[in-house]
Design a protein around this motif. Structure first.
Motif, PDB file in Angstrom:
ATOM      1  N   GLY A 232       2.696  -3.618  -1.244  1.00 57.69           N
ATOM      2  CA  GLY A 232       2.789  -4.173   0.102  1.00 57.69           C
ATOM      3  C   GLY A 232       1.728  -3.613   1.020  1.00 57.69           C
ATOM      4  O   GLY A 232       1.088  -4.329   1.787  1.00 57.69           O
ATOM      5  N   ARG A 233       1.522  -2.316   0.884  1.00 60.71           N
ATOM      6  CA  ARG A 233       0.510  -1.694   1.755  1.00 60.71           C
ATOM      7  C   ARG A 233      -0.876  -2.223   1.458  1.00 60.71           C
ATOM      8  O   ARG A 233      -1.650  -2.497   2.371  1.00 60.71           O
ATOM      9  N   MET A 234      -1.178  -2.368   0.176  1.00 59.86           N
ATOM     10  CA  MET A 234      -2.504  -2.883  -0.197  1.00 59.86           C
ATOM     11  C   MET A 234      -2.691  -4.284   0.342  1.00 59.86           C
ATOM     12  O   MET A 234      -3.764  -4.631   0.857  1.00 59.86           O
ATOM     13  N   CYS A 235      -1.669  -5.087   0.241  1.00 60.58           N
ATOM     14  CA  CYS A 235      -1.808  -6.465   0.724  1.00 60.58           C
ATOM     15  C   CYS A 235      -1.948  -6.506   2.233  1.00 60.58           C
ATOM     16  O   CYS A 235      -2.683  -7.343   2.771  1.00 60.58           O
ATOM     17  N   THR A 236      -1.256  -5.594   2.927  1.00 59.38           N
ATOM     18  CA  THR A 236      -1.398  -5.585   4.388  1.00 59.38           C
ATOM     19  C   THR A 236      -2.813  -5.215   4.790  1.00 59.38           C
ATOM     20  O   THR A 236      -3.372  -5.791   5.723  1.00 59.38           O
ATOM     21  N   ILE A 237      -3.382  -4.261   4.090  1.00 56.00           N
ATOM     22  CA  ILE A 237      -4.763  -3.880   4.397  1.00 56.00           C
ATOM     23  C   ILE A 237      -5.666  -5.092   4.290  1.00 56.00           C
ATOM     24  O   ILE A 237      -6.561  -5.315   5.107  1.00 56.00           O
TER      25      ILE A 237
ATOM     26  N   LYS B 206     -11.739  -1.486   1.033  1.00 57.56           N
ATOM     27  CA  LYS B 206     -11.749  -1.080  -0.370  1.00 57.56           C
ATOM     28  C   LYS B 206     -11.351   0.378  -0.522  1.00 57.56           C
ATOM     29  O   LYS B 206     -10.511   0.731  -1.350  1.00 57.56           O
ATOM     30  N   ASN B 207     -11.926   1.219   0.342  1.00 57.13           N
ATOM     31  CA  ASN B 207     -11.585   2.646   0.242  1.00 57.13           C
ATOM     32  C   ASN B 207     -10.133   2.912   0.570  1.00 57.13           C
ATOM     33  O   ASN B 207      -9.462   3.724  -0.084  1.00 57.13           O
ATOM     34  N   LEU B 208      -9.638   2.203   1.559  1.00 55.91           N
ATOM     35  CA  LEU B 208      -8.235   2.395   1.940  1.00 55.91           C
ATOM     36  C   LEU B 208      -7.304   2.029   0.799  1.00 55.91           C
ATOM     37  O   LEU B 208      -6.321   2.727   0.520  1.00 55.91           O
ATOM     38  N   ILE B 209      -7.645   0.900   0.147  1.00 59.97           N
ATOM     39  CA  ILE B 209      -6.793   0.470  -0.968  1.00 59.97           C
ATOM     40  C   ILE B 209      -6.796   1.522  -2.068  1.00 59.97           C
ATOM     41  O   ILE B 209      -5.752   1.838  -2.658  1.00 59.97           O
ATOM     42  N   ASP B 210      -7.966   2.072  -2.321  1.00 61.05           N
ATOM     43  CA  ASP B 210      -8.029   3.115  -3.355  1.00 61.05           C
ATOM     44  C   ASP B 210      -7.156   4.300  -3.002  1.00 61.05           C
ATOM     45  O   ASP B 210      -6.425   4.839  -3.851  1.00 61.05           O
ATOM     46  N   ASN B 211      -7.213   4.693  -1.729  1.00 61.20           N
ATOM     47  CA  ASN B 211      -6.419   5.852  -1.318  1.00 61.20           C
ATOM     48  C   ASN B 211      -4.928   5.593  -1.439  1.00 61.20           C
ATOM     49  O   ASN B 211      -4.161   6.451  -1.882  1.00 61.20           O
ATOM     50  N   VAL B 212      -4.547   4.402  -1.026  1.00 58.77           N
ATOM     51  CA  VAL B 212      -3.124   4.054  -1.100  1.00 58.77           C
ATOM     52  C   VAL B 212      -2.638   4.160  -2.539  1.00 58.77           C
ATOM     53  O   VAL B 212      -1.589   4.744  -2.820  1.00 58.77           O
ATOM     54  N   ALA B 213      -3.424   3.581  -3.426  1.00 59.02           N
ATOM     55  CA  ALA B 213      -3.008   3.602  -4.834  1.00 59.02           C
ATOM     56  C   ALA B 213      -2.885   5.030  -5.343  1.00 59.02           C
ATOM     57  O   ALA B 213      -1.907   5.391  -6.014  1.00 59.02           O
ATOM     58  N   LYS B 214      -3.866   5.845  -4.962  1.00 60.25           N
ATOM     59  CA  LYS B 214      -3.821   7.237  -5.406  1.00 60.25           C
ATOM     60  C   LYS B 214      -2.560   7.950  -4.932  1.00 60.25           C
ATOM     61  O   LYS B 214      -1.874   8.625  -5.690  1.00 60.25           O
ATOM     62  N   ASP B 215      -2.254   7.760  -3.653  1.00 62.11           N
ATOM     63  CA  ASP B 215      -1.078   8.441  -3.091  1.00 62.11           C
ATOM     64  C   ASP B 215       0.197   8.027  -3.802  1.00 62.11           C
ATOM     65  O   ASP B 215       1.027   8.867  -4.150  1.00 62.11           O
ATOM     66  N   TYR B 216       0.321   6.721  -3.980  1.00 60.28           N
ATOM     67  CA  TYR B 216       1.589   6.269  -4.541  1.00 60.28           C
ATOM     68  C   TYR B 216       1.720   6.606  -6.008  1.00 60.28           C
ATOM     69  O   TYR B 216       2.835   6.818  -6.497  1.00 60.28           O
ATOM     70  N   VAL B 217       0.616   6.651  -6.696  1.00 60.54           N
ATOM     71  CA  VAL B 217       0.704   7.086  -8.098  1.00 60.54           C
ATOM     72  C   VAL B 217       1.148   8.540  -8.151  1.00 60.54           C
ATOM     73  O   VAL B 217       1.949   8.934  -9.010  1.00 60.54           O
TER      74      VAL B 217
END
Lengths: 607, 242
Positions: A135-140, A103-114
């Motif tokens: 794609g990154r979120m789904c891989t996680i 969950k935390n990783l997904i949040d970070n990914v979203a933040k970075d890409y935004v």
């Protein structure tokens, strides 16, 4: 502490399903149309929204999983231990930890890409960034496949665990496999546990409920325990041990006197001594089960010694048999009483009791004089109590009779009558005899009563109770009444006249019959409608082809219909009205401006 | 009746699947059909494998390495010569200093693409500032020039410190910190600015890999070439140059 309901945990989807679900949701719930020529901030916002939406969905669902699953530290230690036995605490915690990390990783990914999206200056670039983010979120999430599968299995098993309340009154059955624990619980409660000749028929804990002294009791059936040290126990036995360790219950240790379970009495005694430490602080009863096969007195010397030893230590030993139900009730009563006493004791020892006790005060009336005043029990009650004790046969109830006779039973109240001649009880009573109505002669004073009634009626009539009130009828009601009587008269006449007429075969329906203008006008005139000057009306007009050209000033709907139609249909302003005369003044404002002033004049004349 | 139900459910599944496959439309259908196609290929392969087990086939690998057919037995000398000439060719290449990189040719990025004009001034007329629109690398001790005099703006959001570097032989990928930009093929200006685009050669810190030279020294920096468009993907993927 959050209240956990094990049955209400949401389904944990598999990784693949989860991904598909979220992506399709993103595709459906966010706007899909975007063009190259839009302003760049709009494009950016569009793609940022998608990234954030996906992130939000994942975050929500994963958080829900994390909160739904019980934290082993928060629940009752009995359940915590049971879950540890069944699902392995470490694995469970790890799985939940992984989900949290994801969950935390997904949040970070979203933040970075935004953040990166802010520098996107073309549609292509923004689109690629969004694609990379999703794609990154789904891989996680794909990496969490194992954890999700494990959690789903845990959830399914958890929802099927029996609801054992660790705080209420409980009786716990334990012993070797096949000694008769499940049969006992089947007898005492409404539970339907499988009873089979092979060992380990019961593989998990079962709960049954019973009532005693107006209280609810739980009876917990455990799988059998074999005699080996704690480390070597398998999952099934561990469940029983957990229940023993954590539930504050009365323990019923079941022993098989007939040794049909495959273990000798000495082995059973060994086990008993081994689990002894778990029985500390719990009221204990030893049930010598299967006594219908072999009684304790029939045992050999050394075996009997076993039981005498137990009794010597102060443990109650009761012979029972689940088959013949001998001793079952006794065990139940004993166990329940002891447990209640124990619970009361423990409660007395805690500090909270004093708060309650301090407020209680037993008031005893002071003795006035030295006279003895024992409680008064009437004679009848004493006799009845004696009768109850001796089990004397009571009066036979109707219910008993009903049960006896079964289908043949009929309620016969005539047998309770008191007659001079008791043989006449079942005789049928006639209704009419020798021309007289028997009901009239039941009461010897019936004539007098009739006279009284009639006098009363006369008085009432004189006083005017039955006079109908003359309501103040207004004009229109009177008119309507008069009209109604007229209509009735006319109807009767018509019926008579039609009866006199001889029918000539099949008749034409009224709509097809042509109504002469003259008859129509005559009838209407009879009723009082002014029928002069009716050349312009719809029924007098000729058919469509000869109609005059409609003038523009007269902004009226064209009313030229063919005569066959018009004859039967009244003009629209009067189509809802049954009789023109009954039109009250208030209807005027529904009148349309119709063809010419003729109608208007007519209506005015009506009113 | 759990087993009964399960059996019935499984048998019903076949019908439901065919119904779904026929009735689905739209994007879902495309995805489903693609997945189903892959499944079917796998099924066919396994069936074929099972069938092969039963039949016998010629085994092509029976001949050992280096075995030569009878009519070529006298030609050993030639192969050795070829090996020697290959070695000579390699030495010559190394002397020429030609670097063999995984991406020899890369699209050149024009200035309008990489640098965006920023207007400044009271009337927004001055246009001497430029903002980098691609991913860039600035060193550890980087401090900006005073904003008034700064000609090239490298936004913080586009500064990256780590790259995903793949070892071409091990086929393993590591996330290694960047040490610096060695060369950007489009322009030397970009090299000095630290702009990273596709084809840029960067230097990465490979101490994580634990490589050691013949002399016993630890290698901690190696070159890698960027293989993707970092501004589109949000990450720098590179291949280690061994």
């Amino acid at each position: 502490m959050a209240l956990y309901n094990f049955k209400k945990i949401m389904v944990v989807p598999t990784a693949k399903d989860f991904i598909d679900l979220t992506l399709s949701k993103t595709q459906r719930k966010t706007p899909t149309v975007i063009h190259k020529h839009y302003q760049i901030h709009r494009i950016r916002h569009f793609y940022m929204r998608k990234i954030k939406f996906t992130q939000q969905n994942y975050h929500d669902r994963l958080s829900q999983i994390l909160t739904d699953f019980p934290k082993l530290d928060d629940i009752h230690p009995f359940y915590a231990d049971l879950m540890n036995v069944l699902y392995d605490k470490d694995h469970y915690k790890l799985a939940l930890g992984q989900i949290n990390i994801a969950k935390n990783l997904i949040d970070n990914v979203a933040k970075d890409y935004v953040r990166l999206m802010k520098y996107g200056d073309s549609l292509y670039r923004c689109k690629q960034l969004k694609r990379a983010a999703l794609g990154r979120m789904c891989t996680i999430l794909k990496r969490q496949k194992q954890s999700l599968e494990y959690l789903e299995q845990v959830r399914q098993h958890l929802s099927r665990l029996p609801t054992i309340d660790p705080n209420t009154r409980t009786l716990l059955l334990c012993g070797y496999p096949n000694v008769g624990k499940s049969s006992f619980i089947n007898k005492v409660t409404r539970a339907d546990v499988e009873v089979q000749p092979y060992a380990f028929t019961t593989k998990s804990l079962f709960v049954g409920h019973m009532d005693y002294r107006y209280l609810r009791w739980q009876v917990v059936d455990t799988p059998g325990i074999l005699d080996h040290p704690l480390e070597e126990r398998n999952t099934i036995e561990m469940q029983a041990i957990t229940a023993l360790a954590h539930l504050r219950a009365a323990v019923l240790y079941v022993m098989d006197v007939s040794e049909q379970c495959g273990h000798t009495l000495s082995q059973q005694l060994e086990l008993f001594n081994n689990i002894r430490p778990l029985f500390a602080n719990k009221p204990l009863i030893v049930m010598a089960n299967k006594c219908d096969v072999r009684k304790i007195s029939e045992l050999s010397e050394e075996n009997q010694k076993v039981f005498t030893d137990l009794t010597a230590e102060g443990i109650l030993v009761i012979e029972t048999s689940s088959l013949t139900e001998e001793g079952v009730m006794q065990v139940k009563a004993e166990a329940c009483d002891r447990l209640l006493a124990h619970r009361v004791d423990t409660k007395m020892k805690t500090k909270k009791v004093h708060e309650v006790l301090n407020r209680l005060h037993l008031a005893v009336p002071t003795k006035r004089d030295q006279r003895e005043r024992p409680p008064f029990i009437p004679e009848g009650a004493l006799l009845r109590r004696k009768a109850m004790e001796t089990n004397a046969p009571k009066r036979k109830l109707e219910r008993d009779l009903e049960v006896e006779l079964g289908d043949d039973y009929t309620l016969d109240l005539q047998k309770y009558w008191e007659l001079m001649n008791p043989e006449e009880k079942q005789d049928k009573i006639p209704e009419i005899w020798e021309g007289h109505n028997i009901a009239d002669y039941i009461d010897p004073e019936i004539m007098k009563r009739l006279e009284d009634l009639e006098q009363e009626e006369e008085l009432r009539a004189k006083a005017g109770e039955y006079d109908s009130e003359e309501e103040s009828e207004d004009e229109e009601m009177k008119e309507i009444r008069q009209l109604a009587s007229q209509i009735r008269e006319k109807r009767k006449l018509k019926i008579l006249s039609s009866k006199e007429k001889d029918t000539q075969g099949s008749r034409m329906p009224r709509t097809a019959k042509k109504v002469e203008r003259a008859t129509l006008e005559k009838e209407m005139a009879d009723l009082g409608l002014d029928m002069t000057d009716k050349d312009d009306s719809h029924y007098a007009r000729r058919s469509r082809s000869l109609v005059r050209k409609r003038k523009r000033e007269v902004s009226a709907p064209p009313t030229s219909r063919t005569r066959s139609q018009s004859a039967s249909r009244p003009p629209r302003d009067q189509s809802g009205v049954r009789d023109a005369k009954v039109v009250p003044a208030c209807i005027i404002h529904y009148v349309y401006i119709l063809q010419g002033d003729h109608m208007k004049a007519n209506i005015r004349k009506l009113v | 009746d759990h087993h009964e139900r399960k059996r019935k459910k499984e048998s019903r599944e076949v019908h439901e699947r065919s119904h779904k496959a026929r009735k689905m439309i739209g994007l879902k259908a495309k995805l489903y059909h693609k997945q189903r196609h892959a499944e079917k290929i796998q099924m066919k392969k396994t069936i074929k494998m099972h069938e092969q087990r039963k039949s016998k086939q010629k085994d092509d690998d029976k001949t050992p390495e280096g075995a030569v057919p009878a009519y070529l037995l006298d030609r050993e000398g030639q192969s050795r010569a070829k090996v020697l000439s290959n070695m000579i060719k390699q030495k010559r290449k190394e002397k020429a200093g030609k670097w063999e990189v995984p991406l020899p040719k890369v699209r050149a990025q024009g200035e309008t693409e990489v640098l965006k004009v920023i207007r400044t001034g009271k009337r927004q007329k001055k246009a001497w500032k430029r903002m980098v629109t691609k991913v860039c690398f600035v060193g550890d001790g980087f401090t900006r020039k005073p904003p008034k005099y700064e000609r090239f703006i490298r936004p913080m959001g586009l500064r990256f410190k780590k790259a995903h570097v793949t070892h071409p032989e091990l086929k393993a990928t590591f996330c290694l910190p960047i040490l610096g930009v060695k060369k950007n093929p489009s322009s030397s200006l970009y090299t000095t600015l630290g702009v990273i685009t596709k084809g840029t050669v960067i230097e990465v810190n490979v101490s994580e890999l634990g490589l050691v030279t013949q002399g016993g020294k630890v290698i901690w920096g190696k070159y890698a070439q960027v293989t993707n468009n970092p501004e589109n993907d949000g990450c720098i993927n590179a291949v280690l140059l061994v």
